[in-house]
Design a protein around this motif. Structure first.
Motif, PDB file in Angstrom:
ATOM      1  N   ARG A  47       0.828  -1.222   0.000  1.00 63.07           N
ATOM      2  CA  ARG A  47       0.000   0.000   0.000  1.00 63.07           C
ATOM      3  C   ARG A  47       0.853   1.260   0.000  1.00 63.07           C
ATOM      4  N   ARG A  48       2.149   1.077   0.241  1.00 61.89           N
ATOM      5  CA  ARG A  48       3.103   2.194   0.268  1.00 61.89           C
ATOM      6  C   ARG A  48       2.749   3.240   1.329  1.00 61.89           C
ATOM      7  N   ASP A  49       2.157   2.776   2.425  1.00 66.25           N
ATOM      8  CA  ASP A  49       1.816   3.734   3.488  1.00 66.25           C
ATOM      9  C   ASP A  49       2.837   3.725   4.624  1.00 66.25           C
ATOM     10  N   VAL A  50       3.973   3.052   4.394  1.00 66.73           N
ATOM     11  CA  VAL A  50       5.039   2.992   5.396  1.00 66.73           C
ATOM     12  C   VAL A  50       6.393   3.083   4.695  1.00 66.73           C
ATOM     13  N   ASP A  51       7.406   3.372   5.454  1.00 63.26           N
ATOM     14  CA  ASP A  51       8.782   3.314   4.954  1.00 63.26           C
ATOM     15  C   ASP A  51       9.174   1.835   4.945  1.00 63.26           C
ATOM     16  N   ALA A  52       9.305   1.263   3.759  1.00 61.79           N
ATOM     17  CA  ALA A  52       9.552  -0.172   3.624  1.00 61.79           C
ATOM     18  C   ALA A  52      10.824  -0.603   4.345  1.00 61.79           C
ATOM     19  N   ASP A  53      11.891   0.192   4.235  1.00 63.87           N
ATOM     20  CA  ASP A  53      13.147  -0.189   4.898  1.00 63.87           C
ATOM     21  C   ASP A  53      12.990  -0.204   6.417  1.00 63.87           C
ATOM     22  N   ALA A  54      12.309   0.798   6.947  1.00 59.79           N
ATOM     23  CA  ALA A  54      12.095   0.862   8.400  1.00 59.79           C
ATOM     24  C   ALA A  54      11.211  -0.294   8.868  1.00 59.79           C
ATOM     25  N   GLU A  55      10.171  -0.591   8.102  1.00 60.17           N
ATOM     26  CA  GLU A  55       9.279  -1.699   8.470  1.00 60.17           C
ATOM     27  C   GLU A  55      10.010  -3.033   8.422  1.00 60.17           C
ATOM     28  N   CYS A  56      10.831  -3.235   7.401  1.00 58.09           N
ATOM     29  CA  CYS A  56      11.608  -4.484   7.309  1.00 58.09           C
ATOM     30  C   CYS A  56      12.583  -4.590   8.468  1.00 58.09           C
ATOM     31  N   ALA A  57      13.227  -3.476   8.805  1.00 59.47           N
ATOM     32  CA  ALA A  57      14.180  -3.489   9.917  1.00 59.47           C
ATOM     33  C   ALA A  57      13.476  -3.847  11.222  1.00 59.47           C
ATOM     34  N   ALA A  58      12.288  -3.298  11.436  1.00 54.97           N
ATOM     35  CA  ALA A  58      11.522  -3.609  12.652  1.00 54.97           C
ATOM     36  C   ALA A  58      11.115  -5.085  12.660  1.00 54.97           C
ATOM     37  N   PHE A  59      10.702  -5.604  11.512  1.00 54.66           N
ATOM     38  CA  PHE A  59      10.308  -7.003  11.388  1.00 54.66           C
ATOM     39  C   PHE A  59      11.495  -7.912  11.710  1.00 54.66           C
ATOM     40  N   VAL A  60      12.653  -7.588  11.151  1.00 54.33           N
ATOM     41  CA  VAL A  60      13.875  -8.362  11.392  1.00 54.33           C
ATOM     42  C   VAL A  60      14.220  -8.376  12.877  1.00 54.33           C
ATOM     43  N   ARG A  61      14.142  -7.222  13.523  1.00 50.39           N
ATOM     44  CA  ARG A  61      14.435  -7.154  14.963  1.00 50.39           C
ATOM     45  C   ARG A  61      13.414  -7.956  15.766  1.00 50.39           C
ATOM     46  N   ARG A  62      12.145  -7.807  15.406  1.00 56.24           N
ATOM     47  CA  ARG A  62      11.071  -8.479  16.147  1.00 56.24           C
ATOM     48  C   ARG A  62      11.241  -9.997  16.112  1.00 56.24           C
ATOM     49  N   TRP A  63      11.675 -10.535  14.980  1.00 58.61           N
ATOM     50  CA  TRP A  63      11.774 -11.986  14.828  1.00 58.61           C
ATOM     51  C   TRP A  63      13.196 -12.509  14.941  1.00 58.61           C
ATOM     52  N   GLY A  64      14.162 -11.641  15.170  1.00 54.17           N
ATOM     53  CA  GLY A  64      15.540 -12.086  15.341  1.00 54.17           C
ATOM     54  C   GLY A  64      16.154 -12.637  14.073  1.00 54.17           C
ATOM     55  N   LEU A  65      15.761 -12.076  12.945  1.00 55.63           N
ATOM     56  CA  LEU A  65      16.255 -12.551  11.657  1.00 55.63           C
ATOM     57  C   LEU A  65      17.568 -11.873  11.300  1.00 55.63           C
ATOM     58  N   CYS A  66      18.284 -12.500  10.406  1.00 49.03           N
ATOM     59  CA  CYS A  66      19.555 -11.931   9.933  1.00 49.03           C
ATOM     60  C   CYS A  66      19.395 -11.267   8.584  1.00 49.03           C
ATOM     61  N   PHE A  67      18.204 -11.331   8.007  1.00 47.00           N
ATOM     62  CA  PHE A  67      17.938 -10.737   6.707  1.00 47.00           C
ATOM     63  C   PHE A  67      16.453 -10.454   6.617  1.00 47.00           C
ATOM     64  N   CYS A  68      16.085  -9.698   5.615  1.00 53.61           N
ATOM     65  CA  CYS A  68      14.662  -9.427   5.375  1.00 53.61           C
ATOM     66  C   CYS A  68      14.390  -9.690   3.904  1.00 53.61           C
ATOM     67  N   SER A  69      13.503 -10.617   3.635  1.00 58.23           N
ATOM     68  CA  SER A  69      13.201 -10.963   2.250  1.00 58.23           C
ATOM     69  C   SER A  69      11.919 -10.277   1.805  1.00 58.23           C
ATOM     70  N   CYS A  70      11.819  -9.007   2.136  1.00 59.00           N
ATOM     71  CA  CYS A  70      10.615  -8.247   1.803  1.00 59.00           C
ATOM     72  C   CYS A  70      10.534  -8.028   0.288  1.00 59.00           C
TER      73      CYS A  70
END
Length: 72
Positions: A47-70
């Motif tokens: 929907r492009r209503d968020v900063d994709a990089d910031a959202e991916c970074a938050a997702f990565v931190r939340r789940w303890g991932l080493c990458f984001c395959s957004c």
């Protein structure tokens, strides 16, 4: 997924051959909360209503991932 499936010899054999990251992928792919969170992330980015990089970074931190395959 039925509990009996988790105890099947085929699954035990498959899981025993996984490395650490493979096991993590199998865990997350079966985790309903993770799947919902990932789907929500994808919708928000689409929907492009968020900063994709910031959202991916938050997702990565939340789940303890080493990458984001957004997908973008």
């Amino acid at each position: 997924m039925p509990t009996s499936f988790w105890r099947s010899p085929e699954l035990r054999d498959h899981i025993s051959r996984l490395d650490r990251s493979g096991f993590a992928v199998e865990f997350l792919r079966r985790n309903a909360t993770y799947r919902r969170d990932h789907a929500r992330l994808q919708r928000r980015i689409a929907r492009r209503d968020v900063d994709a990089d910031a959202e991916c970074a938050a997702f990565v931190r939340r789940w303890g991932l080493c990458f984001c395959s957004c997908a973008r």
